[in-house]
Structures are given as C-alpha cells and as structure tokens.
Scaffold this motif. Structure first.
Motif, short mmCIF file in Angstrom:
data_model
loop_
_atom_site.label_atom_id
_atom_site.label_comp_id
_atom_site.label_asym_id
_atom_site.label_seq_id
_atom_site.Cartn_x
_atom_site.Cartn_y
_atom_site.Cartn_z
N THR A 120 11.41 -13.62 1.97
CA THR A 120 12.61 -14.04 1.26
C THR A 120 13.14 -15.28 1.98
OG1 THR A 120 13.98 -12.54 2.58
CG2 THR A 120 13.21 -11.72 0.45
N GLY A 121 12.91 -16.42 1.42
CA GLY A 121 13.27 -17.65 2.10
C GLY A 121 12.45 -17.79 3.37
N PHE A 122 13.14 -18.02 4.48
CA PHE A 122 12.44 -18.20 5.75
C PHE A 122 12.14 -16.86 6.44
CE2 PHE A 122 16.86 -17.89 6.87
CZ PHE A 122 16.88 -17.19 8.07
N LEU A 123 12.62 -15.75 5.90
CA LEU A 123 12.44 -14.44 6.51
C LEU A 123 11.15 -13.79 6.04
CD1 LEU A 123 15.98 -12.80 6.32
CD2 LEU A 123 14.82 -13.65 8.37
N GLY A 124 10.36 -13.32 7.00
CA GLY A 124 9.20 -12.50 6.68
C GLY A 124 9.56 -11.03 6.82
N HIS A 125 9.05 -10.19 5.95
CA HIS A 125 9.40 -8.77 5.96
C HIS A 125 8.14 -7.92 6.06
CE1 HIS A 125 13.58 -9.48 4.45
NE2 HIS A 125 13.00 -10.54 3.90
N THR A 126 8.20 -6.91 6.90
CA THR A 126 7.24 -5.82 6.87
C THR A 126 8.06 -4.56 6.62
OG1 THR A 126 5.78 -6.92 8.46
CG2 THR A 126 5.45 -4.56 8.10
N LEU A 127 8.00 -4.06 5.40
CA LEU A 127 8.94 -3.04 4.92
C LEU A 127 8.28 -1.68 4.84
CD1 LEU A 127 11.84 -2.57 3.71
CD2 LEU A 127 10.77 -2.90 1.45
N LEU A 128 9.02 -0.67 5.25
CA LEU A 128 8.62 0.73 5.08
C LEU A 128 9.72 1.45 4.32
CD1 LEU A 128 7.07 3.42 5.78
CD2 LEU A 128 8.43 3.47 7.89
N VAL A 129 9.35 2.08 3.21
CA VAL A 129 10.26 2.94 2.46
C VAL A 129 9.56 4.28 2.30
CG1 VAL A 129 11.51 3.29 0.30
CG2 VAL A 129 11.21 0.97 1.20
N GLY A 130 10.25 5.35 2.66
CA GLY A 130 9.57 6.63 2.63
C GLY A 130 10.49 7.81 2.36
N SER B 275 0.84 -1.19 0.00
CA SER B 275 0.00 0.00 0.00
C SER B 275 0.88 1.24 0.00
CB SER B 275 -0.94 0.02 1.21
OG SER B 275 -0.20 0.11 2.41
N LEU B 276 0.31 2.33 -0.48
CA LEU B 276 0.99 3.61 -0.58
C LEU B 276 0.18 4.65 0.16
CD1 LEU B 276 3.51 4.82 -2.09
CD2 LEU B 276 1.92 5.51 -3.89
N ARG B 277 0.88 5.45 0.95
CA ARG B 277 0.21 6.48 1.73
C ARG B 277 0.96 7.79 1.57
NH1 ARG B 277 0.90 8.49 7.08
NH2 ARG B 277 -1.04 9.28 8.01
N GLY B 278 0.25 8.83 1.21
CA GLY B 278 0.87 10.13 1.05
C GLY B 278 0.14 11.18 1.86
N VAL B 279 0.87 12.15 2.36
CA VAL B 279 0.29 13.23 3.15
C VAL B 279 0.82 14.55 2.65
CG1 VAL B 279 0.04 14.20 5.47
CG2 VAL B 279 0.18 11.73 5.18
N ALA B 280 -0.07 15.51 2.49
CA ALA B 280 0.33 16.89 2.20
C ALA B 280 -0.33 17.77 3.26
CB ALA B 280 -0.11 17.31 0.81
N GLY B 281 0.44 18.67 3.83
CA GLY B 281 -0.10 19.50 4.90
C GLY B 281 0.37 20.94 4.81
N VAL C 229 14.38 3.96 5.21
CA VAL C 229 13.94 2.60 4.96
C VAL C 229 14.02 1.85 6.29
CG1 VAL C 229 16.28 1.89 4.27
CG2 VAL C 229 14.31 0.49 3.61
N GLN C 230 13.01 1.04 6.55
CA GLN C 230 12.93 0.30 7.81
C GLN C 230 12.25 -1.03 7.54
OE1 GLN C 230 12.12 2.07 12.00
NE2 GLN C 230 10.13 1.55 11.20
N ASP C 231 12.80 -2.10 8.11
CA ASP C 231 12.28 -3.44 7.84
C ASP C 231 12.13 -4.19 9.16
OD1 ASP C 231 11.42 -5.71 6.61
OD2 ASP C 231 13.33 -6.23 5.68
#
Length: 843
Positions: A452-462, A392-398, A533-535
């Motif tokens: 990726t293989g046995f690793l599960g990822h919850t990734l944030l790139v912003g 999913s993609l989330r954007g904020v303008a303020g 980036v955070q994983d």
C-alpha cells in the motif's frame, strides 16, 4: 457425551520434505543462498529426474545433485537415478562427487511437471581433493518457525525464536525431550513429578499442555513425547497469546515430526544402554507405488528398560504414519497420526525430611504393583493451497485421545522429622485415578503479501477453535469395618532412610488398590475460539513494524459428581452434584519494531500481553476476570561470517500485576461469609537475559552455545514476602555443544573419513523448590529448598561406513548428583553416569 465444538475439517501443513543436500565441492562454487523468508511454495513445485554413471556405464550411488544457489538437493540411488524437487524457475544443475570432476547444466523447472535431463557420465578429477563440505542448512536467523505462522525469517521478527534441527538431535543421540532442551537457553525442566513426565518452564512460567504443540496442534504433556520421530524442535520465546490464545507467558514449544518424502529411503536401528535399556527403531519413506503425487512415511519404535532407581521399570511403543498428497499444482494435503503407549513405575523419588534431602540416588519408596499406564493417539490433517502468487490458505484439523490409569502410593509427605526411634518413618497410603481426554482443533490461516503505497505488508488473518472433553475419576479410602465414619487410610509404615527396617504396622490397613472406592467423577468440557490479525509492515529496507491483536473467548464448564456414602459408591449414584460454569474473553495485542542497519543484523523491541483465566470468586461472589500479563522484550540478532554463525541476545521483563490472591482477614474488603474470596491485587515480576549462538556446519565444526539469567519473584503479595523468588526456575543455565566431522579434513582413502565426535555440557544453577514461607501463618514451617547446582558433561562418538552407522555416548561423565523437585514430595535424582550405543543401517 457432548458434541465436539464445531470446526471446519480443513487443512494441512506446509510440504515437508526437502532433505538438505550435503555438497562436497568447492565452497565458492556451491555457496547456498537460501531465501530469507524460508517459504516453500508447494503449488509451484516441479521435478527433475536423471541418472548418473561412471565411464564404464556403471551406476554411481551417493552422488550429490543440487541446484546452484538454492537449498534444493538430492543424492543418487543404487541404480544411479535421482529425483529432485524444486520451485518453478531456471537453475544450474550441479553434479558432484569426491574424486570426480564437477559438472553443470542449465535446467528449467515448470510447476507441476517433470523434466528429464540427459544422463551424466562422471570423469575422474585430476585435481587434488581439497574441498570442504557446505550444506544447504539455513542459519538460525534465516529459518522461519512454523509455530510463528508467518512465512518470514526469524531475523525479521521482534521476538526470540530458536530451532533445533534433526542433524543436531541425531548427533547428540537425544532420547528424551530434556536432552534436546540443552540447546535452547532459558528453557528448562521444572520438575519430573512421579518420574512419568518432564514438566517444562521458561522465563519463570510453567509450560502446561496449553504451551506444548506437535505439528502445530496442542498435545497433552502428561506423557513424555517420543524424540526419535522429530525432524526439528521449535521454540518461540515470550508471549504467543496473539497466535494461540491461552498460553503461558514464557513461550511455546512445537515438535515437528518427520515428513513423507518422494525419494525412497529409511533406516533401521537398535539402541542399547545402561540399566538394561534397549530400543529398536524403524523409519521408511518414499513414493506410494510409482506415484508422483503421493508419498508416505512410517517410523516407530519399541522401548524397554530398567532404571538406576531400584525397582523402576518402563516400556513403550510408538508408531507415527504420515501421507503426503499433492491434490493439484496448487494444493497439498498432509495426513499424520501417531500412537504412543507408555507404561512405567511411578516414582516420587527419595522424599524429604523437614525440607532437607536425604542423599540417595537409588532408594525407591513406592509399593509393589504401582503402575502409570498412559496411551495417547492423535491425528492431524493439514491442507495448504496457493490462491495466487501472493496469497495462500492453510487449514489444520486435529484430534487427540489421552487415557491415563494411575495406581501408586501417595507422595512422601508427613514424614516424622523429630529425632528419635521414629525419625524418618512414613505412613504410606494408596492412590488411584483414571483420566480420559478428547481434544479437537480447527484452525484456518490466510497469509499474503502486498503493498500500500511505500508500505510492504506480510499479513496473517486467522481463526481457531478447540475443545477439551475430560473425564476424571478419583478414588478414596474405604470405610473401616470396625470404626463407623472412619476411613482406612494406611497401607503400611516404612522408614524412608531404611525401607527394609521392620516397623510396627497399623492394626487395620489397606491391602490392594482395588479396595479404594470411587470418590468423585468430574466431567469438563472447555471450549475456546479466537480471531486474530497480524501484519509485518516493511516501512523501508531497514525498518519493519509488527502489529496485531487477538480476541479470545473461553467457556470452562465442569460437572462434579460426589459419592459420599458407601451405598452410593457401590451403586454409582452420586450423593451431590456441583455444576460450575465460567465464561471468559480477552484481547491480546502485540506491537514490535525491528531495525536492520545491515541485512544480516537486526535490533528489536516489542510489547505484548497474554492472559490466564482464574478459578476463584471475588468478595461479592462473582467470578474473577482473567489475569493480564504484560511482556516487554528487546534484543539484537546477528548473522556473522556470511551466515556461518548466528548470535542473538534478548532481555525481557514480564509483569503479572493482576495475580489472584486470597483476601486476608482484617483487610477492608474481607467478607466473613466468603473467607476464601480472592482479588486481583498481587504481582509477580520476571526479568532476565538470554544468549543463543548457533553455527552452520563449517569446515567440519558445528557449535551451539547459550546462557540465560532469570529472576522471578513476588513483587506485591499479601501471602508471601515481597522479593521472595518463585520455585522451580533456575537463575542460571548455560549450554555448549561442539561437534567435529572428520569428513572435511580427510580424504576418501583414510579410515577416519566417516568419523564424528562431540561434547555437550549443560549447567543449572541457583534453583529452588520446597514451599515459600507464608506471612499469614505465624512461625510457618514452610521453607524453600535450594537444589544443588550441577554440570552435565556428555561425550559422543560416531562412525559411518557405507550404509552402516555406529554411535556411542557417555552421559553425565562427572557423575553429578542433583534433583528435580516438585514441592518437597517428589524428589527425583538425576541419572548417574551412563552409557548408550546405537547401530543403524540405511535402507
């Protein structure tokens, strides 16, 4: 005016909006198992509609309709109809109401579509009513804080996080943000300078505007935010630099306002209290017309009151509109705005004489006509789109506009402390300033899950970018008409112990704020950008690793125009112009390990750092690089009694080994041509422990309690004694909030049903203000002030009948006297025992 720093006009915050259902039925039948990640996929949402009637065909209002095993629920309206939102899937739809038999049917929800179910006909129940109330509220550790940006439960994070929900804020009848802070250990008011704001701190570090957010967007905390609009308060303790860049090490605070809902409803209310206080409120929401794709919410209030402080008055207006648009089955847009106008008497308290506080709660030392006028307007657009089932993609303008106009006496300083006829005399001056600020923000976050293989990822790139455009006009004293090159600085002379005492006045003196003349005009244009980036890696069911890094870039230009002569002040032509330019960048890494021996407990350890830009120059005339602040944190989080009680303990150590300090004469690197040069050789260390305990409502009871210990001191300094503590940070805080809802114990026929009662206590101990004694000044007069410890004890009582609710509150029942201090010149007493009452009507 310079152009805004380029940003994408993106974006939107997760769909708000599902009210937690309160289910009056058997607990074993309706236990709500909320998904641990707390994520709500707006793109896959569908709707269920229907109607509930009794055996005579009459509509039944207030019946609970919920999806078994989830947090999705609603109540029937006056015509018996209901409309319930849920994620796509198959469920058991449960209809329940006290006195009637519970009914269930199977239902399948399809994303973007509405399914209508047959009408329910309620039948009287022959069973005794022995139900308990079970709510869909998640536990403290099950909630995902939106300020954390990852759609994962707090239990999976190697960091302490606390949320305070709307139900708690309403129970405690929160009026100011400081009323809500008592629910979070280690978050405290450092001072209330001028009585016009509440300055916050945590873990020994002050929260400025960089650390305070509203709906994920920074806001200027020079004004007290409106608490009546809050849906919840989120606190992410410790370093958040990887997510937000230049923030203090203590943590960040996010205020989440109430969101649009498709179900029509709302309330109107009136709060009255001690000292002539009154505050009407309104909150309405619902679908726009008959739309299933657009909803709105509008809440607002007007507030007026005097004070326990002599001559102090305030009034404020607040309006908060918002709109929710479902642009497609995969995309939602939330548009939010608010407007706050706050006028109040600036009040620097009762003063201090030789670092001693003359006891008084009411004495007012400002001048007639003093006023602090502030307006703040903000708008936010948040767009959320589901790219597929995993991403999913989330954007904020303020945008935010802040304006402040201050006219006041100066702070009480240079008070005569020598015993005698002039003891306590203070020569008052006048001050005047104008500040305006435009703030722009753009932020884009991509989140996803994959393996990726046995690793599960919850990734944030912003990525994010923001810009502050500030303009500050300062005024100074005018030149004397009879004494060339001499300024007229005095307004009058009073005695702070007895302001009514008649004293000899200066021969030439100021008579109004309009006599002050323009002194300087400062234009700032801070621009920042960051990429991160955070994983969150799931190594196994029991082991998780959180790793990430952020790169931040910051420009801090300012232009200062000085008006040094009378002619130029009148013509507004500057005598001198000073141009300042700074360019800083920093990397902010984060690494954490989470071990979960069982699904309801986790042990974590983490390392992170943050940075603070410096304004000085080194001995060679170069700008100082940012100070890097390192933070270490360990803790344990537990959900006990099947999630009914959350108990968390955290220990931390924060070290700023790069603190800037002035190079002292005699030092090997001292440069006589730059006597104010600085070096990054000082050190400040903060260490402490925090305990946070929260319960879900269970059998009518709800509990929040906590404790914090903090010791923040100079551990390496050439200016202050090593080991001396930093000011404003209490060594101890403790809190307890205990509420009971009589609905769980009494049947529908008793008048006690609808009654709730509770107490809230808050302790602050061993807090310092004043000024730290300087090693570099022989026989230095600076001293610290020990602020009296205090315990606030509040009690409240509420009663709800049909659509009408009445709440009363008695605050500071023990009538404790203590103070919030800034240095030794804004000594503001806390409020005495006071009373408030609120009546509201549900629309």
């Amino acid at each position: 005016m310079s152009r805004p720093f380029p940003f994408l006009l993106l974006l939107s915050l997760p769909l708000a909006g599902f009210s937690h259902a309160s289910l009056a039925a058997k607990a074993e039948e309706l236990r709500l198992n909320v998904p641990a990640n707390g994520a709500d996929d707006a793109a896959r949402r569908g709707w269920i509609t229907g109607r509930v009637a009794d055996a005579n065909g009459q509509a039944v209002e207030g019946v609970t309709v919920a999806l078994k095993g989830t947090s999705y629920g609603a109540s029937t309206q006056a015509n018996g109809s209901f409309r319930l939102a849920a994620q796509a899937g198959s469920y058991q739809l449960v209809v329940s109401s006290i006195g009637y038999a519970t009914q269930e049917i199977a239902v399948t929800v399809t994303g973007g579509e509405t399914v209508s179910v047959p009408a329910f006909v309620l039948a009287a129940s022959s069973q005794a009513l022995t139900e308990v109330t079970v709510t869909g509220q998640k536990s403290l550790n099950q909630r995902a804080v939106t300020v954390g940006k990852l759609p994962v439960a707090s239990l999976d994070l190697p960091q302490s996080a606390v949320t305070v929900e709307r139900e708690v804020l309403e129970q405690q009848q929160v009026l100011r943000l400081s009323d809500a802070l008592v629910n979070v250990s280690g978050l405290y008011v450092t001072s209330t300078t001028g009585g016009t704001q509440e300055e916050l701190g945590s873990r020994g570090f002050a929260y400025g505007s960089n650390n305070t957010f509203k709906n994920g967007v920074r806001f200027n905390n020079g004004i007290m935010p409106e608490a009546s609009s809050l849906e919840r308060m989120e606190v992410l303790k410790g370093s958040a630099a990887i997510l937000y860049g230049n923030v203090a090490a203590g943590g960040v605070l996010n205020l989440v306002t109430k969101k649009p809902q498709f179900e029509r409803g709302g309330s109107v209310g009136l709060r009255v209290g001690s000292f002539g206080f009154w505050k009407p409120t309104v909150d309405v929401y619902g679908a726009i017309g008959d739309s299933k794709k657009a909803a709105f919410r509008l809440n607002g209030t007007y507030e007026q009151g005097n004070s326990y402080r002599d001559e102090v008055k305030s009034d404020r207006v607040y309006v908060n509109p918002s709109v929710l648009l479902e642009l497609s089955p995969n995309t939602t847009l939330v548009l939010e705005g608010d407007y706050l106008r706050d006028n109040r008497t600036p009040d620097y308290g009762i003063g201090a004489i030789n670092y001693e506080i003359p006891e008084s709660r009411t004495r007012f030392l400002n001048v007639a006509g003093a006023n602090n006028a502030t307006t703040q307007t903000s708008s936010t657009a948040t767009l959320t789109t589901r790219l597929n089932n995993a991403w999913s993609l989330r954007g904020v303008a303020g945008f935010q506009r802040y304006d402040n106009n201050l006219r006041s006496a100066g702070r009480p300083t240079s008070i005569v402390s020598t015993p005698g006829a002039t003891y306590g005399n203070w020569t008052r001056g006048l001050q005047r300033s104008q500040t305006s600020e435009n703030y722009y923000l753009a932020q884009l976050d991509l989140t996803g899950t994959f393996n990726t293989g046995f690793l599960g990822h919850t990734l944030l790139v912003g990525a994010d970018a923001d810009q502050y455009e500030t303009t500050t006009t300062a005024y100074t004293n005018p030149e004397s008409a009879t004494r060339p090159n001499t300024a007229v600085s005095a307004y009058d002379v009073i005695n702070i112990l007895d302001p009514s005492k008649e004293l000899a006045q200066p021969a030439e003196r100021l008579t109004s704020f309009d006599q002050l003349v323009r002194n300087s005009l400062t234009k700032g244009n801070t621009r920042r950008a960051g990429f991160y980036v955070q994983d969150l890696l799931s190594v196994s069911e029991k082991v998780k690793v959180l790793a990430g890094v952020r790169w931040s870039y910051q420009e801090t230009p300012s232009d200062v125009f000085n008006y040094n002569t009378v002619a130029n002040r009148n013509s507004k032509i500057a005598d001198t112009y000073v141009e300042n330019r700074r360019y800083d960048n920093a990397f902010s890494p984060r690494l954490g390990l989470v071990y979960q021996p069982i699904k309801t407990s986790s042990v974590f350890a983490s390392y992170s750092n943050s940075f603070t830009p410096n304004t000085g120059i080194d001995t060679d005339g170069n700008t100082l690089r940012p100070s890097i602040i390192e933070q270490y944190e360990v803790g344990i989080k537990n959900d006990l009694f099947k999630g009914a009680l959350s108990a968390n303990v955290t220990a931390y150590k924060i070290v700023n080994s790069d603190q800037s300090q002035t190079i002292q004469p005699g030092a090997p690197n001292f440069n006589e041509s730059r006597p104010t040069a600085q070096e990054l050789a000082g050190e400040v260390t903060s260490k402490g422990v925090e305990v946070d305990i929260q319960s879900k409502p269970m059998l009518g009871w709800s509990l929040i309690t906590g404790y914090s210990y903090n010791h923040t001191s100079y551990t390496k300094s050439n200016t202050y004694e090593n080991g001396s503590r930093l000011r404003y940070n209490p060594a101890h805080t403790a809190n307890l909030s205990l509420f009971y809802n009589f609905n769980s114990a009494f049947g529908e026929s008793t008048f006690l049903r609808g009654l709730n009662a509770g107490i809230t206590t808050y302790y602050v101990g061993d807090k310092l203000a004043g000024r730290n004694t300087r090693l570099t000044v022989p026989n230095d007069a600076y001293r610290l002030i020990s602020i009296p410890n205090y315990v606030l004890f509040d009690a409240s009582l509420g009663y709800t009948y049909d659509r009408v609710a009445v709440r009363v509150k008695l605050a500071n029942i023990l009538d404790e006297l203590s103070y919030n201090l800034h240095d030794d010149n804004s000594v503001n007493p806390i409020a005495p025992r006071n009373f408030s009452a609120t009546v509201s009507y549900k629309l």
